[in-house]
Structures are given as C-alpha cells and as structure tokens.
Scaffold this motif. Sequence first.
Motif, PDB file in Angstrom:
ATOM      1  N   THR A 153      15.248 -24.972 -86.841  1.00 39.20           N
ATOM      2  CA  THR A 153      16.451 -25.271 -87.537  1.00 39.20           C
ATOM      3  C   THR A 153      16.650 -25.420 -88.946  1.00 39.20           C
ATOM      4  O   THR A 153      17.101 -24.895 -89.762  1.00 39.20           O
ATOM      5  N   SER A 154      15.414 -26.103 -89.291  1.00 40.02           N
ATOM      6  CA  SER A 154      15.078 -26.531 -90.608  1.00 40.02           C
ATOM      7  C   SER A 154      14.744 -25.407 -91.552  1.00 40.02           C
ATOM      8  O   SER A 154      15.045 -25.180 -92.660  1.00 40.02           O
ATOM      9  N   PHE A 155      13.831 -24.394 -91.015  1.00 40.68           N
ATOM     10  CA  PHE A 155      13.507 -23.119 -91.347  1.00 40.68           C
ATOM     11  C   PHE A 155      14.534 -22.382 -91.805  1.00 40.68           C
ATOM     12  O   PHE A 155      14.706 -21.464 -92.725  1.00 40.68           O
ATOM     13  N   PHE A 156      15.572 -22.320 -90.641  1.00 37.85           N
ATOM     14  CA  PHE A 156      16.758 -21.384 -90.929  1.00 37.85           C
ATOM     15  C   PHE A 156      17.564 -21.890 -92.139  1.00 37.85           C
ATOM     16  O   PHE A 156      18.127 -21.126 -92.958  1.00 37.85           O
ATOM     17  N   VAL A 157      17.609 -23.313 -92.380  1.00 37.15           N
ATOM     18  CA  VAL A 157      18.541 -23.547 -93.770  1.00 37.15           C
ATOM     19  C   VAL A 157      17.769 -22.963 -94.868  1.00 37.15           C
ATOM     20  O   VAL A 157      18.440 -22.690 -95.775  1.00 37.15           O
ATOM     21  N   VAL A 158      16.454 -23.140 -94.912  1.00 39.31           N
ATOM     22  CA  VAL A 158      15.642 -22.428 -95.946  1.00 39.31           C
ATOM     23  C   VAL A 158      16.162 -21.029 -96.380  1.00 39.31           C
ATOM     24  O   VAL A 158      16.499 -20.751 -97.552  1.00 39.31           O
ATOM     25  N   LEU A 159      16.335 -20.324 -95.266  1.00 38.67           N
ATOM     26  CA  LEU A 159      16.858 -18.982 -95.545  1.00 38.67           C
ATOM     27  C   LEU A 159      18.343 -18.838 -96.079  1.00 38.67           C
ATOM     28  O   LEU A 159      18.503 -17.772 -96.590  1.00 38.67           O
ATOM     29  N   LEU A 160      19.058 -19.913 -96.027  1.00 37.11           N
ATOM     30  CA  LEU A 160      20.309 -19.824 -96.407  1.00 37.11           C
ATOM     31  C   LEU A 160      20.383 -20.058 -97.897  1.00 37.11           C
ATOM     32  O   LEU A 160      21.520 -20.133 -98.642  1.00 37.11           O
ATOM     33  N   ILE A 161      19.316 -20.635 -98.466  1.00 33.20           N
ATOM     34  CA  ILE A 161      19.379 -21.070 -99.868  1.00 33.20           C
ATOM     35  C   ILE A 161      20.062 -20.224-100.763  1.00 33.20           C
ATOM     36  O   ILE A 161      20.804 -20.288-101.553  1.00 33.20           O
ATOM     37  N   PRO A 162      19.346 -18.810-100.858  1.00 36.32           N
ATOM     38  CA  PRO A 162      20.148 -17.867-101.808  1.00 36.32           C
ATOM     39  C   PRO A 162      21.432 -17.738-101.805  1.00 36.32           C
ATOM     40  O   PRO A 162      22.249 -17.480-102.499  1.00 36.32           O
ATOM     41  N   SER A 163      22.075 -17.299-100.579  1.00 31.49           N
ATOM     42  CA  SER A 163      23.427 -17.345-100.016  1.00 31.49           C
ATOM     43  C   SER A 163      24.155 -18.395-100.726  1.00 31.49           C
ATOM     44  O   SER A 163      25.221 -18.273-101.119  1.00 31.49           O
ATOM     45  N   ILE A 164      23.773 -19.659-100.303  1.00 30.20           N
ATOM     46  CA  ILE A 164      24.296 -20.918-100.738  1.00 30.20           C
ATOM     47  C   ILE A 164      24.538 -20.943-102.437  1.00 30.20           C
ATOM     48  O   ILE A 164      25.767 -21.211-102.768  1.00 30.20           O
ATOM     49  N   VAL A 165      23.432 -20.733-103.034  1.00 34.63           N
ATOM     50  CA  VAL A 165      23.442 -20.714-104.472  1.00 34.63           C
ATOM     51  C   VAL A 165      24.371 -19.551-104.916  1.00 34.63           C
ATOM     52  O   VAL A 165      25.348 -19.966-105.776  1.00 34.63           O
ATOM     53  N   ASN A 166      24.388 -18.362-104.508  1.00 39.27           N
ATOM     54  CA  ASN A 166      25.204 -17.104-104.919  1.00 39.27           C
ATOM     55  C   ASN A 166      26.621 -17.467-104.724  1.00 39.27           C
ATOM     56  O   ASN A 166      27.546 -17.105-105.399  1.00 39.27           O
TER      57      ASN A 166
END
Length: 614
Positions: free
Chosen positions: A119-132
């Motif tokens: 679950t934690s690693f999945f949040v890492v993958l979301l970082i570019p989308s959240i920033v964008n």
Amino acid sequence: MTQGTAVRPLAGAWAVAVGLIIALPWLGASGATLRLVTLVAILALVVSGLNLTLGYAGELALAQVPIYAAGAYATGYLATAVINDLLVAMAASVLVAVLVGVVTGLPGLRLGGWTLAITSFFVVLLIPSIVNAFGDRLGGYEGMIGIPAPAVFGIDLDGPAFYVVVIAVTALWFVIFRNIAVSRHGASLLVLKQSPILAAAVGTSPHGTKIVAYAIGAVPAGIAGCFAAYVDAYLSPLTFGLELSIIILAAGILGGPTSVYGAIIGAAIMQIGPLRVTVFDKYALVAYGVFLIIGGLLLRNGLAGVTTRLVGRLKVRRRREAATADPHAADGTAVDLPAVDGQPLAVRGVTKRFGGNLAVDGVSFDALPGQITALVGPNGSGKTTIMNLISGYYSADAGTVTLGDRVVSGLPAHRVARRGVGRTFQTPLIPQGLTVADTIITGRLGSHPVSLLATALRLPRHWKALAEERRGSREIMRALGLDRYADLPAAELALGTRRLLELGRAIAGGSALVLLDEVASGLDEEDIQGLVRVLTKMRAAGVTVVLVEHNFSLVKAVADSIVVLAEGQVIATGTPAQIAADPTVVRTYLGAGGEITGTRVTAERTAGEKAGQA
C-alpha cells in the motif's frame, strides 16, 4: 532505556564529531564536499524516520518518499509563492509531512506486514499524478523551478550558513531521536513490534502507538524535504520514485534498522558510494538488492549492529560471570514484593460464542485480594477464553466483569490494563532489545505515563519518572531473584527466568489483579519451587491473582480457591482440599480412576506456612 555512565563519553564524542563537520567550510573543504555532506545529512534524516517506524515499531509503513516529497513541495510552494523563510518553511514542511505520514500509515491500523508495504509503495507511484493535479503551483510534470536561496528573517543564508543550519538541525534531530529510542517511549515501540497483544497488556493502545510512530517518523522526512528543496532550487516529481524508496530502505537495513546512528552510516555509504558512481546507474537495482541481502541476512541490525554486538558481548560476558559467580547471592527469598491495593474481581454470567461454538456458558466466580483463585479444567473448557474476556481481548456476549466497583467488561484491552489488570501469557512475550530491568519497567507504560515532549527534551518530569521506574524495578527484581540478571538481554534468558520476568512486568504498574495463564508450563521442578515462592509473595502483597494452570500439584500448593470448568461451564468451586476430594472433578479433570497428587510442592507450601506462623 537503561542509561549508564557511557552516556557522557558518547555525548562528548557526538559533540566533537558534529563540531568538526560544521567546521568543514573553515577547514578548507571544497564546495563539492560540503554538498556531499549536506546530501548525506538529508538522506540520514529520511532514513532515521524509517528506522523509527520499521526498526523500532516493526511497521512496514514504507511511505517515506511521499512524506519527503510533501515536505519538499511545501517548502517550494511557500518559498516561491508566499514567504521565503527557512524557519517558516521547516515548520510547514514538518506539519504537512506529519499529516501525510499519519494518513499513509492509517491502513496499518488494519493491515500489516507486506500488505501495508505494498500500500505504501502504491502511494509512491501516485506522486507524479498528485503533483500534476496542482498544476502550475507545484510545477506539474516539468518540475518546480526558481526556488530562491533560503533566508531567515529576511537575511539570506549565503555561503556556508545554510550548510551549518542543515548539519546543526540534523544533529539536533538525532539527539532527540536517541532520547526517544532509549526511553520508555522507545520501549513502547519495541513492545508493539513484539506483539500488539503485549502492547495492550501493558496498557498502551496499539493503534495509538502506531499513529505516534507514523507521526514521529514523518518529522525528519519533512525536515529533509525542506532542505532538499533549497539545495538544488528545483523539484521534479520523477525524483520521488520507487528507486528512491529502495535507496532509503537499503540505507536503513545496511546501516542498522534498530540503531539510532545506523541511519547516518547507511546514508553515508549510499551517498558516497553508489550514488556518486555514474556507471552504477546501469546496475542500480541489482546493487540495491545486494545491499538489502547483505544488511538483512548477513548483518543482523546492519553495520551499526556489528560494533554494538562486539561491545555488547564483552559486557554481557562480564555480567553473566557476575550473575553466576554466586547463584544464591540474590535469590530474593528474604525480600517481599511492594504492597498492592488489590481489588476484588466479580465475573457474573459471562457467555462467549465463536460462531456456533459456545465457548463460555454463563460462568460466574469471585476472586479476592490477597488470594489466589485457580481456574482448572480439561483442554477446551474455556479457561483461556475467560482470561481473555477479563483482559478485554474478547467482548462478552452476555454477563459482566467487575473489578472493585468498576465494570471493565466491554473496555478495550489497553484500558482494562490501565484499570489495574496485569497478565502473563502461555508463551512468554519478551521484546528483543530490552534488558531485564527495562522489561519490568514496561509494565508501567500505561499506568504511569510521561509525555513524549518531556522525554525527547529531557525535562524534569522525565528524570523524576526514570528515577521512580528504576527504584520500582530494583525492588521487584530483588523480590523475584532477578536482580543479578538486571542488565542482561531479557529475550535470551532461560524459560523459567522469562516466566518470572513476565510476573515482574505484570505487577510493575501496581496491578490490582494479575492473570496468570499456564505460568508453570515447560518449567522443571526447581523452577516450579521458585514459582511457588513468588506466588506466595504476590498473595502476601495483597494482589488478586487468577491462575489458569494444568499442573494440579501447583494449584493445590498455592490456590486459596479453585473454580473447575468443563465445556464452558462451572462444575465445582471450593478449596483445594474440597476439589481434590470431589469425585466428579477427579473424573472430569483427570479421567476415571485418576489421582491428584503433588506432595513435594504441597509439602513446601506447608513448611512455608508453618515458618510464617512461627
């Protein structure tokens, strides 16, 4: 938790090392060297947060990269759009990081192990989308540019000033980290790591402790993010990816996940070694995997653990030699336990079902202060279920459990413990990394709280509580004959000694009621004789004791009253003599033609009672 005379030399060495590092700009260090040291400090901050949540608390909450990114972007946004002040940015980054740390850790309240890690690693993958999603305010996929140089109260931190701030703040954090790690709060994390059940038994909320761990672990990552935003004056969402997560994890495991200063060692290795070598990029993942294997399999607690074990073995060897030099020098036979304000226990009509199975059916009994009440019966009769109902691990379907004048049934286990209920377990639960003295002190975690702030800053309340804890621990160890083991690793002791240690922990908080679950299981005759002496002292101290035990000779030796269970129901109550003479009990408990014996233990109790009367 134990703090000895070695603290002052360590503090002096730390001050000298920090002073030399801060002085590097005036010792002729190049700009490239200062940048490298700055990057080591930033990575060490992030890794220290992981060590706290993973190494100490045992939580696979691996969201350090999102937390780090949150701190960095908070600083970048403030510096470019609101106010460029390092102190303001640092405070804001910490607040945002703590929020992200708690939110990303919340799944850990229900999930565990690698499920939480994924679950934690999945949040890492979301970082570019959240920033964008924030568009131009955070720079989107292209990155945030134009972050100005840091300033404090309008004064630019040019030249070595920013470097000095980074090193000073990092050093201060590691002092605070150490203060937490070697305190009762660090012990509570190790207790949680050992077992959430044990954490509740000593009066700490497993969920609350997890949230505190997530929050504290996020603080250094937020600070690191603030510094990182200023170092390059540029932030890219691609920087905060899975590779960085693996770098942080590798640094933590290689340096030592349960070591305060292991974070610095691991960060230095990663920054000075592989991250500086260009050709390394081609084989980065393979090399990180090698680091993880070396640190995880070949180096228990990383490189920091190597030194710790070498020094520790010498200390333990000397302590064991002193402990075994005269095994009868401090057996506790002449020392009583501190008096306890025991409370009567009343179990009334308690019923518990598991699916279609009726495990406990309308059980009622009383246990009085200064007496030992034994629950006996064949396997599956409901003894341990009743213990768990009293402790709060199970909720009763019907009936009530009252301690003194307070109803405790329906309360969560940690709140039941805070009401004065201590217990042991069929298999002793002893956390790794604690001495015998420290393990006994953990029994006070729920009943004698000390604030995290007082502990981290070493305020007077901390020192007062520490003195009380040490004094109480010494009294209990002397009474149990454990004082010669005080500084030895608790988890490495023999089974009989660990069972006595659990007893000491159960009564350390002044428990009014102590529940003992098969405390004699696996003990030899000599250990059982010692256990009889301890139980007799508990009775004399005024503790209300409920004992679940299969060893009927022990029950006859120590119990004042016995409750016999079969198929979840009470079939008989009475004194040991009455129960031993009851043919129904003999037939149910031992089988037809069974005989209840135990003359050797019983004889010792009789001799002890005569000596007491004399």
